[in-house]
Write a protein that holds these residues in place. Structure first.
Motif, PDB file in Angstrom:
ATOM      1  N   ARG A 193       1.109  -1.136  -0.404  1.00  0.00           N
ATOM      2  CA  ARG A 193       0.440  -0.300  -0.100  1.00  0.00           C
ATOM      3  C   ARG A 193       0.692   1.579  -0.128  1.00  0.00           C
ATOM      4  O   ARG A 193       0.659   2.151  -0.338  1.00  0.00           O
ATOM      5  CB  ARG A 193      -1.034  -0.361   0.943  1.00  0.00           C
ATOM      6  CG  ARG A 193      -1.648  -0.758   1.153  1.00  0.00           C
ATOM      7  CD  ARG A 193      -2.790  -0.916   2.370  1.00  0.00           C
ATOM      8  NE  ARG A 193      -3.563  -2.099   2.154  1.00  0.00           N
ATOM      9  CZ  ARG A 193      -4.021  -3.465   2.917  1.00  0.00           C
ATOM     10  NH1 ARG A 193      -2.842  -3.518   4.131  1.00  0.00           N
ATOM     11  NH2 ARG A 193      -4.843  -4.479   3.056  1.00  0.00           N
ATOM     12  N   GLU A 194       2.588   1.318   0.339  1.00  0.00           N
ATOM     13  CA  GLU A 194       3.185   2.351   0.250  1.00  0.00           C
ATOM     14  C   GLU A 194       3.665   2.276  -0.889  1.00  0.00           C
ATOM     15  O   GLU A 194       4.260   3.694  -1.256  1.00  0.00           O
ATOM     16  CB  GLU A 194       4.017   2.305   1.604  1.00  0.00           C
ATOM     17  CG  GLU A 194       3.745   2.421   3.068  1.00  0.00           C
ATOM     18  CD  GLU A 194       4.909   1.013   3.602  1.00  0.00           C
ATOM     19  OE1 GLU A 194       5.654   2.694   4.123  1.00  0.00           O
ATOM     20  OE2 GLU A 194       4.979   0.535   4.329  1.00  0.00           O
ATOM     21  N   LEU A 195       3.741   1.696  -1.469  1.00  0.00           N
ATOM     22  CA  LEU A 195       4.034   2.091  -3.592  1.00  0.00           C
ATOM     23  C   LEU A 195       3.435   2.675  -4.283  1.00  0.00           C
ATOM     24  O   LEU A 195       2.294   2.069  -4.254  1.00  0.00           O
ATOM     25  CB  LEU A 195       4.975  -0.088  -3.802  1.00  0.00           C
ATOM     26  CG  LEU A 195       5.310  -0.253  -2.005  1.00  0.00           C
ATOM     27  CD1 LEU A 195       5.766  -1.772  -3.262  1.00  0.00           C
ATOM     28  CD2 LEU A 195       6.492   0.496  -2.148  1.00  0.00           C
ATOM     29  N   PRO A 196       3.906   3.427  -5.225  1.00  0.00           N
ATOM     30  CA  PRO A 196       5.624   2.915  -5.056  1.00  0.00           C
ATOM     31  C   PRO A 196       5.756   4.351  -3.920  1.00  0.00           C
ATOM     32  O   PRO A 196       4.734   5.230  -4.194  1.00  0.00           O
ATOM     33  CB  PRO A 196       5.476   4.054  -6.114  1.00  0.00           C
ATOM     34  CG  PRO A 196       3.661   5.019  -6.505  1.00  0.00           C
ATOM     35  CD  PRO A 196       3.235   3.792  -6.027  1.00  0.00           C
ATOM     36  N   LEU A 197       7.281   3.998  -3.892  1.00  0.00           N
ATOM     37  CA  LEU A 197       7.419   4.680  -2.688  1.00  0.00           C
ATOM     38  C   LEU A 197       9.121   5.458  -3.265  1.00  0.00           C
ATOM     39  O   LEU A 197       9.591   5.224  -4.348  1.00  0.00           O
ATOM     40  CB  LEU A 197       8.207   3.809  -1.151  1.00  0.00           C
ATOM     41  CG  LEU A 197       8.763   4.718  -0.102  1.00  0.00           C
ATOM     42  CD1 LEU A 197       8.841   4.204   0.930  1.00  0.00           C
ATOM     43  CD2 LEU A 197      10.354   5.770  -0.345  1.00  0.00           C
ATOM     44  N   ARG A 198       8.571   7.180  -3.527  1.00  0.00           N
ATOM     45  CA  ARG A 198       9.158   8.122  -4.424  1.00  0.00           C
ATOM     46  C   ARG A 198      10.169   8.661  -3.292  1.00  0.00           C
ATOM     47  O   ARG A 198       9.525  10.002  -2.876  1.00  0.00           O
ATOM     48  CB  ARG A 198       8.831   9.064  -5.149  1.00  0.00           C
ATOM     49  CG  ARG A 198       7.479   8.582  -6.234  1.00  0.00           C
ATOM     50  CD  ARG A 198       6.937   9.015  -7.070  1.00  0.00           C
ATOM     51  NE  ARG A 198       5.637   8.064  -8.029  1.00  0.00           N
ATOM     52  CZ  ARG A 198       4.195   8.476  -7.758  1.00  0.00           C
ATOM     53  NH1 ARG A 198       3.706   8.906  -6.250  1.00  0.00           N
ATOM     54  NH2 ARG A 198       3.468   8.437  -8.115  1.00  0.00           N
ATOM     55  N   MET A 199      11.536   8.980  -3.077  1.00  0.00           N
ATOM     56  CA  MET A 199      12.430   9.309  -2.199  1.00  0.00           C
ATOM     57  C   MET A 199      13.297  10.149  -3.609  1.00  0.00           C
ATOM     58  O   MET A 199      13.654   9.164  -4.420  1.00  0.00           O
ATOM     59  CB  MET A 199      13.107   8.075  -1.641  1.00  0.00           C
ATOM     60  CG  MET A 199      13.818   8.434  -0.260  1.00  0.00           C
ATOM     61  SD  MET A 199      14.777   6.801   0.234  1.00  0.00           S
ATOM     62  CE  MET A 199      13.881   5.653   1.017  1.00  0.00           C
ATOM     63  N   ALA A 200      13.628  11.595  -2.711  1.00  0.00           N
ATOM     64  CA  ALA A 200      14.432  12.322  -3.214  1.00  0.00           C
ATOM     65  C   ALA A 200      15.553  12.798  -2.048  1.00  0.00           C
ATOM     66  O   ALA A 200      14.888  13.503  -1.333  1.00  0.00           O
ATOM     67  CB  ALA A 200      13.983  13.033  -4.229  1.00  0.00           C
ATOM     68  N   GLU A 201      16.939  13.271  -3.096  1.00  0.00           N
ATOM     69  CA  GLU A 201      17.697  14.253  -1.906  1.00  0.00           C
ATOM     70  C   GLU A 201      18.523  14.613  -2.619  1.00  0.00           C
ATOM     71  O   GLU A 201      18.867  14.750  -4.088  1.00  0.00           O
ATOM     72  CB  GLU A 201      18.574  13.487  -0.999  1.00  0.00           C
ATOM     73  CG  GLU A 201      19.121  13.852  -0.510  1.00  0.00           C
ATOM     74  CD  GLU A 201      20.270  12.785   0.309  1.00  0.00           C
ATOM     75  OE1 GLU A 201      20.610  13.364   1.115  1.00  0.00           O
ATOM     76  OE2 GLU A 201      20.400  11.331   0.707  1.00  0.00           O
ATOM     77  N   LEU A 202      18.630  16.177  -2.437  1.00  0.00           N
ATOM     78  CA  LEU A 202      20.129  16.121  -3.524  1.00  0.00           C
ATOM     79  C   LEU A 202      21.271  16.681  -2.877  1.00  0.00           C
ATOM     80  O   LEU A 202      20.354  17.547  -0.969  1.00  0.00           O
ATOM     81  CB  LEU A 202      19.678  18.174  -3.039  1.00  0.00           C
ATOM     82  CG  LEU A 202      18.781  18.633  -4.670  1.00  0.00           C
ATOM     83  CD1 LEU A 202      17.733  19.755  -4.485  1.00  0.00           C
ATOM     84  CD2 LEU A 202      19.902  19.295  -5.902  1.00  0.00           C
ATOM     85  N   GLY A 203      21.755  15.883  -3.162  1.00  0.00           N
ATOM     86  CA  GLY A 203      22.794  15.956  -1.641  1.00  0.00           C
ATOM     87  C   GLY A 203      24.344  15.583  -2.437  1.00  0.00           C
ATOM     88  O   GLY A 203      24.443  15.658  -3.336  1.00  0.00           O
ATOM     89  N   ALA A 204      25.469  15.768  -1.445  1.00  0.00           N
ATOM     90  CA  ALA A 204      26.715  15.782  -2.406  1.00  0.00           C
ATOM     91  C   ALA A 204      27.386  14.254  -2.561  1.00  0.00           C
ATOM     92  O   ALA A 204      26.905  12.880  -0.756  1.00  0.00           O
ATOM     93  CB  ALA A 204      27.652  16.215  -1.458  1.00  0.00           C
ATOM     94  N   MET A 205      27.922  13.946  -3.797  1.00  0.00           N
ATOM     95  CA  MET A 205      28.901  12.850  -3.693  1.00  0.00           C
ATOM     96  C   MET A 205      29.887  13.031  -4.161  1.00  0.00           C
ATOM     97  O   MET A 205      30.103  14.222  -4.766  1.00  0.00           O
ATOM     98  CB  MET A 205      28.260  11.454  -4.371  1.00  0.00           C
ATOM     99  CG  MET A 205      28.384  12.095  -5.798  1.00  0.00           C
ATOM    100  SD  MET A 205      26.747  11.130  -7.011  1.00  0.00           S
ATOM    101  CE  MET A 205      27.318  11.737  -8.803  1.00  0.00           C
ATOM    102  N   TYR A 206      31.126  12.117  -4.332  1.00  0.00           N
ATOM    103  CA  TYR A 206      32.738  12.409  -4.526  1.00  0.00           C
ATOM    104  C   TYR A 206      33.050  11.320  -5.229  1.00  0.00           C
ATOM    105  O   TYR A 206      33.049  10.421  -4.947  1.00  0.00           O
ATOM    106  CB  TYR A 206      32.951  12.244  -3.398  1.00  0.00           C
ATOM    107  CG  TYR A 206      32.417  13.967  -2.159  1.00  0.00           C
ATOM    108  CD1 TYR A 206      33.109  14.581  -2.247  1.00  0.00           C
ATOM    109  CD2 TYR A 206      32.270  12.945  -1.141  1.00  0.00           C
ATOM    110  CE1 TYR A 206      32.488  15.883  -1.175  1.00  0.00           C
ATOM    111  CE2 TYR A 206      31.105  14.111  -1.072  1.00  0.00           C
ATOM    112  CZ  TYR A 206      31.180  15.672  -0.415  1.00  0.00           C
ATOM    113  OH  TYR A 206      31.246  16.290   0.348  1.00  0.00           O
ATOM    114  N   ARG A 207      33.816  12.237  -6.247  1.00  0.00           N
ATOM    115  CA  ARG A 207      34.730  10.820  -7.389  1.00  0.00           C
ATOM    116  C   ARG A 207      36.036  11.242  -7.645  1.00  0.00           C
ATOM    117  O   ARG A 207      36.718  13.052  -7.436  1.00  0.00           O
ATOM    118  CB  ARG A 207      33.756  11.486  -8.659  1.00  0.00           C
ATOM    119  CG  ARG A 207      31.830  10.907  -8.949  1.00  0.00           C
ATOM    120  CD  ARG A 207      32.592  10.007  -8.477  1.00  0.00           C
ATOM    121  NE  ARG A 207      31.028   8.909  -9.034  1.00  0.00           N
ATOM    122  CZ  ARG A 207      29.943   8.824  -9.375  1.00  0.00           C
ATOM    123  NH1 ARG A 207      30.377   9.297 -10.944  1.00  0.00           N
ATOM    124  NH2 ARG A 207      28.825   8.362  -9.675  1.00  0.00           N
TER     125      ARG A 207
END
Length: 515
Positions: free
Chosen positions: A134-148
């Protein structure tokens, strides 16, 4: 049209070089001229800082994306930029991205890493508690940092950096929902491009390389095999733990000897992923028609690649966009829809992406309780509307020559009093702009004649000239970027119409037939 967002290059701008690169549209040159961002050797290569006007552009872009995501039913999260090495071993990043990751940091008896991706953190947030269908679709978003850990020779301005602010999202859904969710994500990307005034160079279906496809994740990379000797693909029951890690190895607990709560193997179903979901069946017991090749570049599961490719092909066909299938460009866990952009010299890069992933939900033991009360495996849709904020701003600078769409411009309205006598009226106009959420500033005669101030403000979308007559009757003479002049109108009307265009993320400055 004279009110287009693009501004002409300055007359003294350098001409394109022999390779066709237009230096007048080089985002590094424009960024310096407009005081948007900079670098310092003491901070390090590939680590730009943002100056106030650049930070304003970035904030406006991020807030646009967040608002669009909220409208589309996404919930925002924050997650740490560090993770234990075991996390990336489990996800597959340690095996496939190790050369692009910064070295591990020793923390007592543990090793932690700057994350190269947000996906593993979101998978763990999903499995932090039991989930129902019943929770789906669960849409999760983030503006987050990552490193390369990019080599210094490939770094350049904002297009290739080591610290990346990523607009990332993951949709956890049932197999029946995956095509609709991927199509909706592609629709978000297309709407954002219209608001940003940019055109993709092409849509690409990025597939694995046949020469190296599906390199086994087993053996030397420390990841568990997809199935055990019995063919079972087990994962923890949705009623226990959802992410409790076994001992110190960071891997999900297996089911007990009875096989309770285990999923069928890829050879038999993956929780009824085949019968009713419209996805292609797996290969048969003989292993007929596998995707070719061996090596370490891609996940070794032909059936999951086949399913993912089928879904993304369906999405592209349903969306009606022309696309090209290109081998050797897939993510290690699955194929992608990549939205390509090109700079002035025709060099291509990926800005936005939609990916369908059957692999990581299995690696992390993700599940949901279905209508039948049993555990089922979700599908993970990876989605990025604008990709990295740095690359998006770089492309916008080169696309528009610094003349951003009105809603994105660091200064949207500049008030230009003709003389000191109109300074108070100009200041009042700025206050009224701010009350409407518009970014405005007054530039008075102490900073030069009116003509010089207009030239310096040539990239500001709206120039509000205030003379004695306008100050007396509460009107304003608007001059649009590009030189078009409108008849004087009441300040309230002018600002209301500007605010409406900004709120609508309109890329044009005014109606073509008015004023």
């Amino acid at each position: 049209m004279t009110d287009a967002t693009n501004a002409p290059a300055p007359a003294d701008a350098p001409a394109p070089d022999a390779r066709g690169h237009d230096h007048a549209r080089d985002h590094r040159r424009i960024g310096r001229e407009l005081d948007l961002f900079g670098t310092d050797p003491l901070i390090g290569a590939g680590l730009p800082y943002w100056l106030p006007d650049g930070a304003t552009v970035r904030h406006a872009l991020e807030e646009y994306v967040r608002a669009e995501e909220r409208r589309a039913g996404y919930r925002h999260v924050y997650s740490p930029v560090l993770g234990k090495r075991e996390l990336y071993e489990l996800s597959g990043h340690w095996a496939h991205y190790r050369d692009d990751m910064f070295p591990p940091m020793e923390m007592g008896s543990e090793q932690v890493l700057l994350r190269p991706s947000l996906c593993p953190h979101h998978a763990l947030i999903y499995r932090s508690r039991s989930r129902s269908h019943r929770e789906l679709p669960l849409r999760m978003a983030e503006l987050g940092a990552m490193y390369r850990s990019e080599l210094s020779g490939v770094l350049g301005g904002l297009t290739r950096v080591r610290a990346i602010q990523l607009n990332d999202a993951h949709v956890f859904c049932t197999p029946e929902q995956v095509a609709d969710e991927a199509e909706a994500a592609l629709g978000m990307i297309r709407r954002a491009y219209r608001a940003l005034g940019i055109e993709p160079s092409r849509y690409r279906l990025s597939l694995p390389s046949p020469a190296t496809a599906h390199g086994a994740l087993r053996g030397s990379d420390g990841l568990p095999p997809s199935t055990d000797a019995s063919g079972a693909d087990s994962f923890p029951s949705p009623t226990i733990a959802h992410g409790a890690l076994r001992g110190s190895d960071g891997l999900p607990p297996s089911t007990d000897a009875s096989g309770a709560d285990s999923f069928p193997s890829p050879a038999t179903a993956h929780g009824a992923l085949r019968a009713s979901d419209g996805l292609p069946p797996s290969t048969d017991a003989s292993g007929a028609d596998p995707l070719p090749g061996a090596g370490g570049k891609y996940v070794d599961d032909p059936e999951l690649w086949r399913r993912s490719t089928e879904v993304l092909t369906e999405v592209l066909e349903r969306s009606g966009v022309p696309y090209e299938a290109v081998e050797g460009e897939a993510a290690f866990y699955g194929p992608k829809i990549d939205v390509q952009i090109a700079d002035g010299a025709g060099r291509e890069s990926t800005l936005s992406t939609v990916q369908v992933d059957f692999h990581q939900p299995r690696q992390f033991g993700l599940s949901y309780v279905g209508p039948d009360g049993a555990g089922h495996r979700p599908v993970m849709v990876h989605r990025s509307v604008i990709g990295s904020v740095e690359r998006a701003v770089a492309h916008l600078l080169e696309q528009h020559g610094g003349a951003f769409p009105p809603w994105l411009a660091p200064v949207q309205v500049v008030a230009l009093p003709i003389s000191a006598a109109e300074a108070d009226a100009a200041a009042d106009l700025v206050r009224r702009c701010e009350d409407l959420g518009l970014r405005a500033e007054a530039v008075g005669p102490e900073r030069g004649g009116l003509g010089a101030r207009i030239r310096r403000a040539r990239l500001v979308p709206y120039q509000a000239v205030v003379g004695a007559r306008e100050a007396a009757d509460g009107s304003v003479a608007l001059r649009l970027r590009g030189g078009r002049r409108l008849e004087p109108m009441p300040v309230a009307e002018a600002l209301s119409r500007i605010a409406a265009r900004v709120a609508a993320h309109d890329t044009t400055l005014w109606e073509a037939t008015e004023g």
